[in-house]
Enzyme design. Structure first.
Site, PDB file in Angstrom:
ATOM      1  N   ASN A 197      -7.838   2.075  10.503  1.00 24.69           N
ATOM      2  CA  ASN A 197      -7.392   1.678  11.894  1.00 24.69           C
ATOM      3  C   ASN A 197      -7.979   2.496  12.871  1.00 24.69           C
ATOM      4  OD1 ASN A 197      -3.870   1.938  12.494  1.00 24.69           O
ATOM      5  ND2 ASN A 197      -5.491   0.926  13.545  1.00 24.69           N
ATOM      6  N   SER A 198      -7.817   3.638  12.984  1.00 28.86           N
ATOM      7  CA  SER A 198      -8.128   4.554  14.150  1.00 28.86           C
ATOM      8  C   SER A 198      -9.607   4.383  14.513  1.00 28.86           C
ATOM      9  CB  SER A 198      -8.065   6.300  13.590  1.00 28.86           C
ATOM     10  OG  SER A 198      -6.794   6.543  13.156  1.00 28.86           O
ATOM     11  N   ALA A 247      -9.333   6.043   4.974  1.00 25.17           N
ATOM     12  CA  ALA A 247      -9.229   7.132   5.759  1.00 25.17           C
ATOM     13  C   ALA A 247     -10.566   7.659   6.100  1.00 25.17           C
ATOM     14  CB  ALA A 247      -7.928   8.107   5.337  1.00 25.17           C
ATOM     15  N   GLY A 248     -10.661   8.339   7.386  1.00 25.42           N
ATOM     16  CA  GLY A 248     -12.069   9.105   7.384  1.00 25.42           C
ATOM     17  C   GLY A 248     -13.024   8.471   8.161  1.00 25.42           C
ATOM     18  N   LYS A 270       0.766  -1.332   0.049  1.00 24.92           N
ATOM     19  CA  LYS A 270      -0.028  -0.123   0.154  1.00 24.92           C
ATOM     20  C   LYS A 270       0.968   1.130  -0.043  1.00 24.92           C
ATOM     21  CE  LYS A 270      -3.051   2.856   2.765  1.00 24.92           C
ATOM     22  NZ  LYS A 270      -3.218   3.304   4.092  1.00 24.92           N
TER      23      LYS A 270
END
EC number: 2.8.1.10
Length: 264
Positions: free
Chosen positions: A215-216, A193-194, A106
């Protein structure tokens, strides 16, 4: 949009996956929580920041691969923390060495630490080199449909536009650009992301994304293992809703049961 009754498989670099959820390994409190959350997510592809995580380059330190076995998961090395093409290419080569010739990577080349927005110019440069060197490149990019098209034309096997800035949990900030990218896509499109919660993941899948990487949203949840499970179902629900084809939105009510033919 026409919807097929049956789903087409999610395939990357010649391998087919059941789960359309890809997860990261950073930001957990310890390796045990990392392992438990990833297991609960049902993910089969797990992304690893080579510059921040030990996968064998630091002998004697705890190795992530001890809890995330390459026999069980497809390890997706990423270039998080790289700010130019040269650094990103070097990181992918290191990952290939550490993972016995593994070609799936990635690519992310970041512009600055404040936004973690992709540096598109450096991303294009790195992608060109990596594709020529035989890597299977999944690429993190802005939500610009023109850049997404160029990356696919260049030979990247998947484009991964951000839905919001990395780690913000703001959700799908620009669904309209994503829809253009999806309409034009010649390769799988994954939101990267987001995502902040399960409904964000579902929206990404309802738009027609092949998969979602996060992830987060899991690692920073109050109960990461529970959130991982929620994300597993959110992805499945979103995909089914996309295949089903939603009802049209209307300005005025229409009765759930038809009124025609009722005895008055």
């Amino acid at each position: 949009m026409s919807h097929a009754v049956s789903d087409k498989p999610f395939t990357l670099a010649g391998r087919t996956y059941q789960s359309r959820l890809l997860v990261g390994t950073g930001k957990y409190k310890d390796l045990d929580e990392t392992r438990d959350a990833i297991e609960a997510s049902g993910a089969e592809i797990v992304t690893v920041a080579v510059r921040r995580t030990n996968i064998g380059q630091n002998p004697g330190e705890p190795n992530l691969l001890d809890v995330i076995s390459p026999d069980r998961y497809t390890i997706l090395p990423n270039t998080a923390g790289c700010y130019d093409a040269v650094e990103a290419v070097r990181t992918c080569r290191l990952a290939r060495e550490l993972l016995d010739g593994h070609k799936l990577v990635k690519l992310e080349v970041l512009a600055d630490q404040k936004t973690l927005f992709p540096n598109v110019i450096e991303t294009l440069k790195a992608a060109e080199v990596l594709v020529k060197e035989g890597f299977d490149v999944m690429v993190y990019t802005s939500d610009d449909p023109i850049i997404a098209r160029q990356l696919a034309d260049m030979g990247c096997i998947a484009v991964m536009p951000l839905a919001g800035l990395i780690g913000t949990g703001l959700g799908i900030c620009n669904p309209y650009n994503l829809r253009i990218i999806l309409e034009e896509a010649k390769v799988p499109v994954l939101v990267d992301a987001g995502v902040g919660t399960a409904s964000d993941a579902t929206i990404a899948m309802e738009l027609g994304c092949e998969a979602v990487l996060m992830n987060s949203a899991i690692a920073h949840a109050q109960q990461p293992v529970l959130m991982a499970q929620a994300m597993k179902y959110a992805i499945e629900a979103g995909r089914l809703a996309y295949l089903a084809g939603r009802m049209p939105k209307k300005l005025y009510a229409s009765a759930s049961s038809p009124l025609e033919g009722l005895i008055r």
